[in-house]
Design a protein around this motif. Structure first.
Motif, PDB file in Angstrom:
ATOM      1  N   VAL A  15       0.871  -1.445  -0.025  1.00 21.92           N
ATOM      2  CA  VAL A  15      -0.056   0.115   0.195  1.00 21.92           C
ATOM      3  C   VAL A  15       0.975   1.157  -0.075  1.00 21.92           C
ATOM      4  N   GLY A  16       1.855   1.319   0.551  1.00 17.68           N
ATOM      5  CA  GLY A  16       2.779   2.341   0.723  1.00 17.68           C
ATOM      6  C   GLY A  16       3.455   2.671  -0.518  1.00 17.68           C
ATOM      7  N   ILE A  17       4.048   1.590  -1.001  1.00 15.74           N
ATOM      8  CA  ILE A  17       4.576   1.750  -2.450  1.00 15.74           C
ATOM      9  C   ILE A  17       3.609   2.056  -3.511  1.00 15.74           C
ATOM     10  N   PHE A  18       2.330   1.628  -3.545  1.00 14.82           N
ATOM     11  CA  PHE A  18       1.367   2.157  -4.234  1.00 14.82           C
ATOM     12  C   PHE A  18       0.948   3.574  -4.307  1.00 14.82           C
ATOM     13  N   LEU A  19       0.799   3.873  -2.853  1.00 16.72           N
ATOM     14  CA  LEU A  19       0.568   5.539  -2.637  1.00 16.72           C
ATOM     15  C   LEU A  19       1.778   6.265  -2.993  1.00 16.72           C
ATOM     16  N   PHE A  20       3.014   5.964  -2.927  1.00 16.83           N
ATOM     17  CA  PHE A  20       4.145   6.626  -3.320  1.00 16.83           C
ATOM     18  C   PHE A  20       4.333   6.723  -4.748  1.00 16.83           C
ATOM     19  N   CYS A  21       3.980   5.622  -5.559  1.00 16.88           N
ATOM     20  CA  CYS A  21       3.921   5.784  -6.864  1.00 16.88           C
ATOM     21  C   CYS A  21       2.747   6.506  -7.555  1.00 16.88           C
ATOM     22  N   ALA A  22       1.390   6.374  -6.846  1.00 17.20           N
ATOM     23  CA  ALA A  22       0.284   7.324  -7.244  1.00 17.20           C
ATOM     24  C   ALA A  22       0.645   8.879  -7.150  1.00 17.20           C
ATOM     25  N   ALA A  24       3.675  10.204  -6.819  1.00 13.48           N
ATOM     26  CA  ALA A  24       4.809  10.647  -7.763  1.00 13.48           C
ATOM     27  C   ALA A  24       4.059  10.862  -9.346  1.00 13.48           C
ATOM     28  N   ALA A  25       3.124   9.789  -9.711  1.00 14.61           N
ATOM     29  CA  ALA A  25       2.521  10.010 -10.982  1.00 14.61           C
ATOM     30  C   ALA A  25       1.861  11.115 -11.206  1.00 14.61           C
ATOM     31  N   GLY A  26       1.063  11.508  -9.881  1.00 12.40           N
ATOM     32  CA  GLY A  26       0.287  12.832  -9.932  1.00 12.40           C
ATOM     33  C   GLY A  26       1.003  13.945  -9.918  1.00 12.40           C
ATOM     34  N   GLY A  27       2.359  13.775  -9.230  1.00 10.02           N
ATOM     35  CA  GLY A  27       3.104  15.098  -9.313  1.00 10.02           C
ATOM     36  C   GLY A  27       3.744  15.379 -10.602  1.00 10.02           C
ATOM     37  N   ALA A  28       4.061  14.283 -11.219  1.00  5.15           N
ATOM     38  CA  ALA A  28       4.456  14.256 -12.744  1.00  5.15           C
ATOM     39  C   ALA A  28       3.298  14.908 -13.563  1.00  5.15           C
ATOM     40  N   ALA A  29       2.284  14.412 -13.321  1.00  2.00           N
ATOM     41  CA  ALA A  29       1.148  14.802 -14.353  1.00  2.00           C
ATOM     42  C   ALA A  29       1.077  16.356 -14.139  1.00  2.00           C
TER      43      ALA A  29
END
Length: 136
Positions: A15-22, A24-29
């Motif tokens: 869950v932590g890895i998923f939230l971090f990736c989400a 990071a992807a949101g910030g990149a977008a």
């Protein structure tokens, strides 16, 4: 050596890895959106667009003596032109105009692939919206 396996710890890690990736992807977008939109023209500039037009020189009696122009343009309204003219323009310039939101990623990728194969830029993938923004 005592190695214990905990589903709870594994789930928390995933869950932590998923939230971090989400995040990071949101910030990149968000950064991509900011970068792409930082130099877009103001909407009032589009609404108030007045292209250069031909100047008509008239005689005292109202007859036309001549035209002065760099580009021979006359602005007319949609009601003054054939109803088929806008459809013909869209068919020739951007046949997917009503199916995309201003950018057609499929057309851009297609043009990039074809230009790469040819070894030169010969095909474009921009939409009417992108061309208007570029001109303004």
């Amino acid at each position: 050596m005592n190695i214990s396996f905990s589903w709870k710890k594994l789930t928390l890690w995933l869950v932590g890895i998923f939230l971090f990736c989400a995040l990071a992807a949101g910030g990149a977008a968000a950064m991509l959106l900011y970068w792409a939109s930082r130099d877009l023209p103001n909407i009032t500039r589009i609404a108030d667009y007045a292209p250069p037009q031909a100047t008509t020189v008239l005689a005292r009696d109202g007859s036309v003596l001549g035209l002065l122009y760099h580009e021979k343009r006359f602005v007319i309204g949609l009601k003054d032109m054939s109803r088929f003219l806008p459809m013909a323009f869209l068919a020739a310039e951007d046949d997917a105009f009503y199916r995309h939101m201003g950018v057609d990623p499929v057309a851009i990728v297609r043009a990039a692939i074809n230009n790469f194969r040819k070894g030169r830029a010969g095909e474009g993938g921009s939409t009417i919206t992108q061309q208007l923004i570029k001109q303004l």
